[in-house]
Structures are given as structure tokens and as C-alpha cells.
Motif scaffolding. Structure first.
Motif, PDB file in Angstrom:
ATOM      1  N   VAL A  44       0.950  -1.191   0.035  1.00 47.37           N
ATOM      2  CA  VAL A  44      -0.246   0.108  -0.241  1.00 47.37           C
ATOM      3  C   VAL A  44       1.211   1.236  -0.002  1.00 47.37           C
ATOM      4  O   VAL A  44       2.046   1.707   0.942  1.00 47.37           O
ATOM      5  N   THR A  45       0.523   1.860  -0.855  1.00 45.36           N
ATOM      6  CA  THR A  45       1.697   3.714  -1.077  1.00 45.36           C
ATOM      7  C   THR A  45       0.466   3.851   0.012  1.00 45.36           C
ATOM      8  O   THR A  45      -0.631   5.130  -0.450  1.00 45.36           O
ATOM      9  N   ILE A  46       0.908   4.742   0.808  1.00 45.43           N
ATOM     10  CA  ILE A  46       0.303   6.014   0.908  1.00 45.43           C
ATOM     11  C   ILE A  46       1.018   7.786   0.532  1.00 45.43           C
ATOM     12  O   ILE A  46       1.903   7.817   0.953  1.00 45.43           O
ATOM     13  N   ASP A  47       0.801   8.828   0.208  1.00 42.07           N
ATOM     14  CA  ASP A  47       0.722   9.530  -0.057  1.00 42.07           C
ATOM     15  C   ASP A  47       0.651  10.912   1.132  1.00 42.07           C
ATOM     16  O   ASP A  47      -0.613   9.874   1.584  1.00 42.07           O
ATOM     17  N   THR A  48       0.972  11.336   1.521  1.00 41.54           N
ATOM     18  CA  THR A  48       0.853  12.591   2.941  1.00 41.54           C
ATOM     19  C   THR A  48       1.271  13.699   3.120  1.00 41.54           C
ATOM     20  O   THR A  48       2.432  13.595   1.534  1.00 41.54           O
ATOM     21  N   SER A  49       1.212  14.254   3.559  1.00 42.49           N
ATOM     22  CA  SER A  49       2.003  16.427   3.612  1.00 42.49           C
ATOM     23  C   SER A  49       3.030  16.129   3.392  1.00 42.49           C
ATOM     24  O   SER A  49       4.016  17.084   3.584  1.00 42.49           O
ATOM     25  N   ASP A  50       3.836  15.106   3.776  1.00 44.27           N
ATOM     26  CA  ASP A  50       4.899  14.930   4.030  1.00 44.27           C
ATOM     27  C   ASP A  50       6.072  13.742   3.425  1.00 44.27           C
ATOM     28  O   ASP A  50       6.395  13.124   3.916  1.00 44.27           O
ATOM     29  N   GLY A  51       5.699  13.309   2.142  1.00 44.69           N
ATOM     30  CA  GLY A  51       6.289  12.551   1.351  1.00 44.69           C
ATOM     31  C   GLY A  51       4.766  11.246   0.862  1.00 44.69           C
ATOM     32  O   GLY A  51       4.119  11.221   1.705  1.00 44.69           O
ATOM     33  N   SER A  52       5.601  10.532   0.508  1.00 40.96           N
ATOM     34  CA  SER A  52       4.883   9.281   0.584  1.00 40.96           C
ATOM     35  C   SER A  52       5.432   7.866   1.399  1.00 40.96           C
ATOM     36  O   SER A  52       7.013   8.163   1.828  1.00 40.96           O
ATOM     37  N   VAL A  53       4.403   7.365   1.735  1.00 38.24           N
ATOM     38  CA  VAL A  53       5.315   5.464   2.192  1.00 38.24           C
ATOM     39  C   VAL A  53       4.525   4.444   2.012  1.00 38.24           C
ATOM     40  O   VAL A  53       3.100   4.400   1.476  1.00 38.24           O
ATOM     41  N   GLN A  54       5.192   4.161   2.392  1.00 28.82           N
ATOM     42  CA  GLN A  54       5.169   2.347   1.423  1.00 28.82           C
ATOM     43  C   GLN A  54       5.020   1.727   2.313  1.00 28.82           C
ATOM     44  O   GLN A  54       5.607   1.253   3.331  1.00 28.82           O
ATOM     45  N   ALA A  55       4.144   0.655   3.325  1.00 24.07           N
ATOM     46  CA  ALA A  55       3.835  -0.789   3.766  1.00 24.07           C
ATOM     47  C   ALA A  55       3.054  -1.445   3.081  1.00 24.07           C
ATOM     48  O   ALA A  55       2.127  -1.778   2.522  1.00 24.07           O
ATOM     49  N   GLY A  56       3.360  -2.578   3.760  1.00 22.78           N
ATOM     50  CA  GLY A  56       3.002  -4.248   3.258  1.00 22.78           C
ATOM     51  C   GLY A  56       1.686  -4.487   3.597  1.00 22.78           C
ATOM     52  O   GLY A  56       1.073  -4.856   2.950  1.00 22.78           O
ATOM     53  N   GLN A  57       0.852  -3.163   4.681  1.00 24.38           N
ATOM     54  CA  GLN A  57      -0.412  -3.223   5.288  1.00 24.38           C
ATOM     55  C   GLN A  57      -0.347  -2.019   6.205  1.00 24.38           C
ATOM     56  O   GLN A  57       0.392  -1.565   6.549  1.00 24.38           O
ATOM     57  N   LEU A  58      -2.014  -2.283   5.836  1.00 24.47           N
ATOM     58  CA  LEU A  58      -2.383  -0.558   6.608  1.00 24.47           C
ATOM     59  C   LEU A  58      -3.342  -0.367   7.351  1.00 24.47           C
ATOM     60  O   LEU A  58      -4.270  -1.300   7.140  1.00 24.47           O
ATOM     61  N   VAL A  59      -3.349   0.172   8.273  1.00 22.70           N
ATOM     62  CA  VAL A  59      -4.626   0.112  10.006  1.00 22.70           C
ATOM     63  C   VAL A  59      -4.804   1.175   9.578  1.00 22.70           C
ATOM     64  O   VAL A  59      -3.768   2.134  10.100  1.00 22.70           O
ATOM     65  N   ALA A  60      -5.783   1.846   9.213  1.00 20.39           N
ATOM     66  CA  ALA A  60      -6.593   2.801   9.193  1.00 20.39           C
ATOM     67  C   ALA A  60      -7.389   2.757  10.767  1.00 20.39           C
ATOM     68  O   ALA A  60      -8.495   2.175  10.574  1.00 20.39           O
TER      69      ALA A  60
END
Length: 401
Positions: free
Chosen positions: A182-198
Motif C-alpha cells: 500500500v502506498t500512502i501519499d502524505t503531506s510529508d512525502g510517500s510511505v509504502q507499507a506491506g499492510q495498512l490499518v486506518a
């Protein structure tokens, strides 16, 4: 930056989930993204500070199951981390014949849920709490008080010691699931993670939509306004004093709650929030209101709860009406006893048909799990909620290919 796990939201559910994942997968790389500059600025840090027993919740519901376990686990966690809590007990007081009937049903529910509770006569109520009156009472000795900000800070220390990173001032702007994660674009760049919990609380529906989920609910904010009793009333009650809740409403009513560091809070009521994070009275967000107005469930909810909504609004506008709600069970209170205290906002998931979601709501999609509704007693239940989420995330069907 690449992580095995990314948690969106640094509230108590988010950090409890991070802790559970790291305990199950020692050494895993994990990042928590928190849009604020500090922890506990929203629901976790703006509640009554109660460790609930689970007496109110439907037998077999997630609320009932997780609260019963969460009460024990929260107390155990506080003991092991040197966090003060006090078992003051909760006294639910009926002040009308209808409430006496409802209280009898609560007593039966307590028995089904395995919660110790003692029925009190008017004389018994006066013996336990001389300043409280009622036709009937139900005492739940196991209910306690705590400062959840201290619990939150302890959880943050736990996960940092386990190697996790907490990044502040970072809000997601887009979320997309790809072959490798999962790629999470943010207000401070992008983060990539195998799995995301929101675990995004007041923003949970927006974060779900950022991830491309087709959801049938929206978050409607309800502003809970508190007062603090004047210092001369600091020892007015020992237990938490609650009215009998209306089973048709998701809120517990205005109650008196001792505060762990001294004093007594009064509240909250529940009025429609004019901004999702509008903690200042009268604060208005045109964007938030326009978004709610476009959602059909919002109008249906207003229609379904018009009478109670108007009553809550009147209590908000007129301090004497708020006082009158308290004086039903604490007649000695006076208007000058109500002094200002910060408000809170409850994130209430509402479906398109206008139904308020009463239980915890989780949505799983591929490598993502979204906590979309985590109402009270989420703080009490945070540790078992986190473990339940971690178990789902680490189950074989969620394992990265």
C-alpha cells in the motif's frame, strides 16, 4: 520509506493496534502517521476518563465482549505501567417510573453480561451517596476512572521501545493498494507499507474514501459539552453518577464523574457538531457542513432524533436546562457550580438510511483494514480491539503475496 505496517491515527486504538502487531511480530518495521503535532488531541484526550464495565451493551455484541475484557486489561496495563486509576464504581440512578423499568432491564443485562451489580433502594442510594436521590439505583463497583492521555503516552513509549516510529504532522492525501503493498501519499512525502490499518476517528470515512473504498456511511460529529464542578463541590460524590440511558439513543446522558487528578466533571450532552473538530462553542466549518448536507443519512438521522436533538440543543444554549438535567438526581447543585471545561467531539458513523452504527465497524479490503466506527467504550476496550485487529491483519488471507 518502506515499512511492514503503517497505522494511520495516533489515538488509543491506533497505538494499541501498533503494540499488538509488534508483540505478535517482534522486530517488524512499523510507522504511525498522526496528523496532529501531539498525541491525544481528539477523542482519546477528550472523554470522561471512565474505565467502563460493559453494563449497557447488548449481550453478544462486540461492545459487550470487548468492554468486559478491556476493563480488566486496562486496569492490568495501568498497574504494570504505574498509571493511577481508581475503582470508584458507577451508580446508575432512576428518577422516574419509566427509568425504573429501564433500570430493571439494565440489571438483567448486567447478569447476562457477567457484570456484578447491586440494586439499591432510595435509602441505599442515600447511604452510598448522600447528595444523590432516586427511586432506584444500580451500583456497578468495578467501574473506574483514569487519565487516558497517560495510557496513550505509555502505549507510545511501548511501541517506540519495540522499534516503531511515530510521525507527527503527517496526514494522508491519497492511498492506493498495489501489487507489492500500500502506498500512502502524505503531506510529508510517500510511505509504502506491506499492510495498512486506518484508525482515523473523526476522519475515518474520508480516509476510507481516499483508499478507494465504496462505503455506505459517513461520520457525523456530535459535540459533547462538559462542565467542571466548582472546587467547593470536589467531594460531592465518590462514585460516578449516571442517569438511566434512553435505549433509543447512542449516548449515556449527562453524568457526574470524579476526575483522577481531582474535581468532578459534568456531562457530556450531545449536540450536532458544526465542524468535525470544532471544540470551541459555535465553531463552524462550511466544508464539513456541506459534506454532511450532501449525505442523505444525515437528514434522516436529524429527522429520526428531532425531539432529543432539540432538547440537547436547548441544554447547550441554556445552562439552567443543563443544570436541571443534573438536578434530577443531584438536587443540591446550583448554577454557579457549573464552570467551563473543554468539549469533546464524538465520531458517530451514520448509514445512508439514517441509522446510527451502534457497534464497532471494521472494513477489510486487500492489504487494508479500516476502523470506521469506534464509539465509547473504545478507550476501555482499546487493548483487546488492537489484538483483534492484529489477528486479522496477520491472518493468512491478509499475508502479503
Amino acid at each position: 520509506m518502506r515499512y511492514e505496517f503503517c497505522i494511520i491515527g495516533g489515538g488509543i486504538v491506533g497505538l494499541a493496534t501498533a503494540r499488538a502487531l509488534l508483540r505478535a511480530r517482534p522486530g517488524a518495521s512499523l510507522v504511525v502517521l498522526e496528523k496532529e503535532a501531539a498525541l491525544g488531541l481528539h477523542q482519546t484526550g477528550r472523554n470522561s476518563g471512565v474505565i467502563h464495565s460493559g453494563i449497557y451493551y447488548a449481550p453478544g455484541s462486540l461492545k459487550a465482549l470487548l468492554c468486559a475484557e478491556g476493563m480488566l486489561r486496562t486496569k492490568q496495563y495501568c498497574r504494570s505501567h504505574g498509571i493511577a486509576f481508581e475503582e470508584r464504581g458507577k451508580l446508575i440512578v432512576a428518577t422516574s417510573p419509566l427509568e425504573v423499568e429501564r433500570l430493571a432491564k439494565l440489571e438483567a443485562r448486567a447478569s447476562i453480561n457477567g457484570i456484578a451489580a447491586e440494586a439499591l433502594s432510595p435509602a441505599d442510594i442515600a447511604k452510598h451517596e448522600p447528595d444523590i436521590v432516586g427511586l432506584r439505583g444500580l451500583l456497578v463497583p468495578s467501574a473506574a476512572i483514569v487519565d487516558y492521555k497517560q495510557v496513550l503516552e505509555a502505549l507510545a513509549q511501548d511501541i517506540r521501545q519495540a522499534g516503531a516510529e511515530i510521525r507527527f504532522g503527517v496526514a494522508p492525501t491519497s492511498i492506493r493498494e498495489e501489487a507489492g503493498g500500500v502506498t500512502i501519499d502524505t503531506s510529508d512525502g510517500s510511505v509504502q507499507a506491506g499492510q495498512l490499518v486506518a484508525c482515523a476517528g473523526l476522519q475515518s470515512d474520508r480516509v476510507a474514501r481516499l483508499a478507494g473504498l465504496d462505503i455506505d456511511f459517513a461520520i457525523v460529529p456530535f459535540r459533547g459539552e462538559y462542565y467542571r464542578l466548582a472546587p467547593r463541590r470536589d467531594n460531592l460524590v465518590r462514585a460516578m453518577i449516571y442517569p438511566v440511558p434512553d435505549p433509543g439513543l447512542p449516548f449515556l446522558g449527562i453524568h457526574l464523574t470524579p476526575i483522577i487528578d481531582g474535581g468532578i466533571s459534568v456531562g457530556p450532552n450531545a449536540v450536532l457538531g458544526l465542524a468535525r473538530e470544532g471544540y470551541v462553542k459555535g465553531q463552524f466549518s462550511l466544508g464539513d457542513m456541506a459534506e454532511m448536507a450532501r449525505f442523505p443519512g444525515f437528514w434522516r438521522t436529524l429527522g429520526n432524533n428531532l425531539g432529543s436533538g432539540l432538547e440537547e440543543m436547548a441544554n447547550s444554549l441554556l445552562r439552567r436546562r443543563y443544570l436541571a438535567a443534573c438536578r434530577k438526581y443531584c438536587p443540591g447543585l446550583e448554577i454557579e457550580d457549573l464552570t467551563p471545561m473543554p468539549a469533546g467531539i464524538r465520531a458517530q458513523a451514520v448509514k445512508r438510511d439514517g441509522t446510527m452504527v451502534q457497534d464497532f465497524l471494521f472494513i477489510e479490503a486487500g492489504r487494508m483494514l479500516h476502523v470506521c466506527n469506534a464509539p465509547s467504550p473504545a478507550a476501555t476496550s482499546a487493548l483487546p480491539i488492537g489484538e483483534r485487529i492484529a489477528k486479522r491483519v496477520l491472518s493468512p488471507e491478509h499475508a502479503p503475496a
